[in-house]
Design an enzyme around this catalytic site. Structure first.
Site, short mmCIF file in Angstrom:
data_model
loop_
_atom_site.label_atom_id
_atom_site.label_comp_id
_atom_site.label_asym_id
_atom_site.label_seq_id
_atom_site.Cartn_x
_atom_site.Cartn_y
_atom_site.Cartn_z
N GLU A 1 10.40 -33.00 16.77
CA GLU A 1 10.05 -33.48 18.11
C GLU A 1 11.28 -34.11 18.79
O GLU A 1 11.51 -33.90 19.99
CB GLU A 1 8.93 -34.53 18.03
N HIS B 1 13.87 -35.50 13.50
CA HIS B 1 12.59 -34.81 13.45
C HIS B 1 12.56 -33.70 14.50
O HIS B 1 13.31 -33.72 15.48
CB HIS B 1 11.46 -35.80 13.67
N CYS C 1 5.37 -38.60 13.80
CA CYS C 1 5.41 -39.96 13.25
C CYS C 1 5.40 -40.95 14.41
O CYS C 1 5.50 -40.56 15.58
CB CYS C 1 6.66 -40.15 12.40
N CYS D 1 8.54 -40.74 16.72
CA CYS D 1 8.46 -39.61 17.65
C CYS D 1 7.37 -39.84 18.69
O CYS D 1 7.54 -39.48 19.85
CB CYS D 1 8.22 -38.32 16.88
#
Length: 154
Positions: A87, A85, A113, A116
């Site tokens: 992040e 992801h 999410c 993260c």
């Protein structure tokens, strides 16, 4: 000297860094969602990240998306994805270059999410500013418990 009209169009710092996150998202190699993230401290960019496969591995734009083939809904079964992801990639980029992200702000085109969120909490992020939501209530609950301010900036 700037004209007053130009000052009216000048973005706030939050708008500016969120726009940078949107630019970073253009590098995404995900077929389902392009996400960009920017870590900022004291109005300085520390690191950026977008969602894509690990360094040196083939991207979904090259070989297709397993999640699409398996019809996995957004927000579920994160482990069945080639990509990191945005992040995560921003945190990893900072780590690679020895940059502390403690007390920084994350700007992201989408709500993180829960995976993260847990990483951001442990990294010492103090605030998360996002452009859009994401179907992950647990992530928002974790941010609230960790007293991390989340702001949606449209």
């Amino acid at each position: 000297m700037r004209k007053k009209a130009n000052l009216d169009k000048r973005p706030s710092w939050d708008e500016y860094f969120l726009e940078v996150a949107h630019l970073v998202a253009k590098r995404s190699t995900c077929l389902r969602r392009s996400v960009g993230a920017v870590l900022v401290k004291d109005k300085r960019i520390l690191a950026t990240g977008y969602n894509g496969a690990p360094k040196g591995l083939k991207h979904c734009i090259d070989i297709g998306c397993l999640r699409q083939r398996l019809k996995i809904p957004s927000g579920e079964r994160h482990e069945l994805c080639r990509a990191l992801h945005a992040e995560q990639n921003a945190l990893i980029q900072a780590s690679l270059y020895g940059i502390s992200v403690k007390d920084s702000t994350l700007y992201s085109t989408n709500q993180p999410c829960v995976i993260c969120a847990k990483m951001l909490i442990n990294a010492g992020i103090k605030e998360v500013i996002i452009a859009k939501g994401y179907p992950d209530k647990m992530a928002m609950d974790f941010f609230k418990q960790a007293k991390i301010k989340v702001k949606i900036l449209k």
